[in-house]
Design a protein around this motif. Sequence first.
Motif, PDB file in Angstrom:
ATOM      1  N   SER A 100       0.814  -1.216   0.000  1.00  0.00           N
ATOM      2  CA  SER A 100       0.000   0.000   0.000  1.00  0.00           C
ATOM      3  C   SER A 100       0.849   1.268   0.000  1.00  0.00           C
ATOM      4  O   SER A 100       0.512   2.242  -0.688  1.00  0.00           O
ATOM      5  CB  SER A 100      -0.949   0.002   1.204  1.00  0.00           C
ATOM      6  OG  SER A 100      -0.228  -0.082   2.424  1.00  0.00           O
ATOM      7  N   ASN A 104       0.678   3.949  -2.955  1.00  0.00           N
ATOM      8  CA  ASN A 104       0.313   5.340  -2.686  1.00  0.00           C
ATOM      9  C   ASN A 104       1.347   6.308  -3.252  1.00  0.00           C
ATOM     10  O   ASN A 104       0.997   7.342  -3.835  1.00  0.00           O
ATOM     11  CB  ASN A 104       0.158   5.562  -1.178  1.00  0.00           C
ATOM     12  CG  ASN A 104      -1.088   4.900  -0.608  1.00  0.00           C
ATOM     13  OD1 ASN A 104      -2.025   4.588  -1.351  1.00  0.00           O
ATOM     14  ND2 ASN A 104      -1.107   4.676   0.693  1.00  0.00           N
ATOM     15  N   ASP A 107       1.057   6.287  -6.989  1.00  0.00           N
ATOM     16  CA  ASP A 107      -0.105   7.083  -7.409  1.00  0.00           C
ATOM     17  C   ASP A 107       0.230   8.577  -7.380  1.00  0.00           C
ATOM     18  O   ASP A 107      -0.187   9.337  -8.266  1.00  0.00           O
ATOM     19  CB  ASP A 107      -1.300   6.826  -6.484  1.00  0.00           C
ATOM     20  CG  ASP A 107      -1.971   5.484  -6.741  1.00  0.00           C
ATOM     21  OD1 ASP A 107      -1.760   4.918  -7.829  1.00  0.00           O
ATOM     22  OD2 ASP A 107      -2.692   5.011  -5.843  1.00  0.00           O
TER      23      ASP A 107
END
Length: 203
Positions: A100, A104, A107
């Motif tokens: 994650s 993140n 992104d």
Amino acid sequence: MTNVGDCSKYIIHQTAYIKVVLHAVNHKTSAVNAVLLGRISGETVEITDSVPLFHSSNIGLLPPLEIALITIEEYYSAQGLSIVGYFHANERFDDLELGSVARNIADHVYRYFPQAAVLLLDNRKLGALQNKKDTGPVIQLYTRDSSKSWKQVESNRQLTTKEPSANIVLLDFISSEKWNDIVDFDDHLDDISKDWLNSGLFK
């Protein structure tokens, strides 16, 4: 603009490749990351250089990341290079998933540089390389699909090293403990005299 996710071939140059792997070797018990620089030509992305970013708790913090991205973009755009990807190595040796935190950050990079792809260190391949059982890149390629999720690209033909001898040079650098010389943006923020460009690494 051509997005990396639309491209079919990714070529990483020896300089960029060795920097990111040595950075991970230098910080074996920490997650590390890097920015990938290069050019996009048609359906091919050439990753010509890389800048190691963080190896500490800063890795998931946006303010240090944004400072690094702005600095890196300003320097490399003058050389005609763009940010074309993000590299991540997990904290645990046996963790082969894009977690994650990495997603993140990827992104965030993608938001500013919509051509970005992700490379994740594969420690199994790195171990096989050291046993001289593997000759391909020791990294996995991820691209963003239409659902905005990062998906691993299974075909090993889509990611290749520019120089056939890149892994031989990498092994030589590891055996000579050249990884001790790697400077990342974390180091530079602690001591601005440290060269985040790693200009002398290959001399």
